[in-house]
Design an enzyme around this catalytic site. Structure first.
Site, mmCIF file in Angstrom:
data_model
loop_
_atom_site.group_PDB
_atom_site.id
_atom_site.type_symbol
_atom_site.label_atom_id
_atom_site.label_comp_id
_atom_site.label_asym_id
_atom_site.label_seq_id
_atom_site.Cartn_x
_atom_site.Cartn_y
_atom_site.Cartn_z
ATOM 1 N N ASP A 35 -6.695 1.220 1.260
ATOM 2 C CA ASP A 35 -6.737 1.441 2.704
ATOM 3 C C ASP A 35 -8.119 1.038 3.212
ATOM 4 O O ASP A 35 -8.911 0.421 2.488
ATOM 5 C CB ASP A 35 -6.414 2.896 3.045
ATOM 6 C CG ASP A 35 -7.512 3.866 2.629
ATOM 7 O OD1 ASP A 35 -8.449 3.458 1.909
ATOM 8 O OD2 ASP A 35 -7.448 5.041 3.035
ATOM 9 N N LYS B 190 0.825 -1.203 0.000
ATOM 10 C CA LYS B 190 0.000 0.000 0.000
ATOM 11 C C LYS B 190 0.862 1.258 0.000
ATOM 12 O O LYS B 190 0.598 2.206 -0.752
ATOM 13 C CB LYS B 190 -0.930 0.027 1.218
ATOM 14 C CG LYS B 190 -1.984 1.125 1.141
ATOM 15 C CD LYS B 190 -2.616 1.422 2.473
ATOM 16 C CE LYS B 190 -1.806 2.441 3.235
ATOM 17 N NZ LYS B 190 -2.477 2.952 4.437
#
Length: 223
Positions: free
Chosen positions: A143, A125
């Site tokens: 997220d 991420k």
């Protein structure tokens, strides 16, 4: 809950682009290195908390870089970020990260995923955010907000597998929205389609959203 057709999924991304044309990374930074550190720090905490923790440091040292962080050291940096979650581990990783950047990349933030993910504290991420914000690549950083909306909007099947969500979304987002789509999903999830009280009755995506009609409207809302 049935998945949206490709045509309806495209309409969702069009609507998000219209709602949030200026969606962007809200982590405050002056340099690529500062962004990288901020994204590492943002794991399991909010951008607002990270910005608050780093504000005094960045105000006093606007060009704060990897050599400065190494000189500050783990204990010194922990004093700066002690207000955010997992601070001791993050302080350790960030100082090691700074050292690795100096030793392996001349202090520069690499533009390749493999090199980014080899740095301490940098996962997929974080790499996706850096590649998108710094280098303009059409990545999908998944997220909490992106994961929640992907399921709520019928873009992916319910799953805890973030990589599956990422791949599914990248397969559905139109190329014209690919660079900004994850920011727009984050903004919609952060400011409108929130976890506990989504504003379904005043949402431009309602005609497309499978969730609408499954949950009662809030008190006082028009049916």
């Amino acid at each position: 809950m049935a998945l949206l057709s490709r045509k309806k999924a495209e309409a969702v991304f069009d609507a998000l682009a219209a709602l949030w044309p200026d969606a962007h990374c809200e982590l405050v930074h002056n340099t690529p290195f500062q962004l990288l550190v901020a994204v590492v720090l943002s794991a399991q905490t909010t951008d607002k908390a990270v910005n608050k923790a780093l504000s005094a440091l960045l105000e006093s040292q606007p060009t704060f870089g990897p050599a400065d962080l190494v000189a500050l050291g783990e204990v010194g940096f922990l004093g700066v970020i002690k207000s955010i979650g997992l601070a001791p581990t993050k302080a350790k990783n960030c100082v090691r990260l700074a050292g690795d950047l100096l030793a392996r990349h001349g202090g520069e933030v690499p533009s390749e995923r493999e090199a980014l993910e080899a740095l301490p504290g940098v996962g997929r991420k974080t790499a996706n955010v850096v590649l998108n914000v710094l280098y303009g690549l059409p990545t999908m950083a998944v997220d909490t907000h992106v994961a929640r909306l992907a399921v709520r909007l019928g873009l992916v099947e319910p799953t805890e597998n973030r990589l599956h969500i990422e791949e599914a979304l990248l397969g559905k987002v139109p190329s014209r929205h690919a660079r900004q789509a994850h920011h727009q999903l984050i903004f919609h999830g952060r400011y409108h389609c929130t976890a506990r009280a989504p504003k379904c009755e005043e949402c431009a995506l309602s005609p497309l959203c499978p969730r609408v009609g499954l949950a009662p409207l809030r008190k006082g809302a028009k049916k």
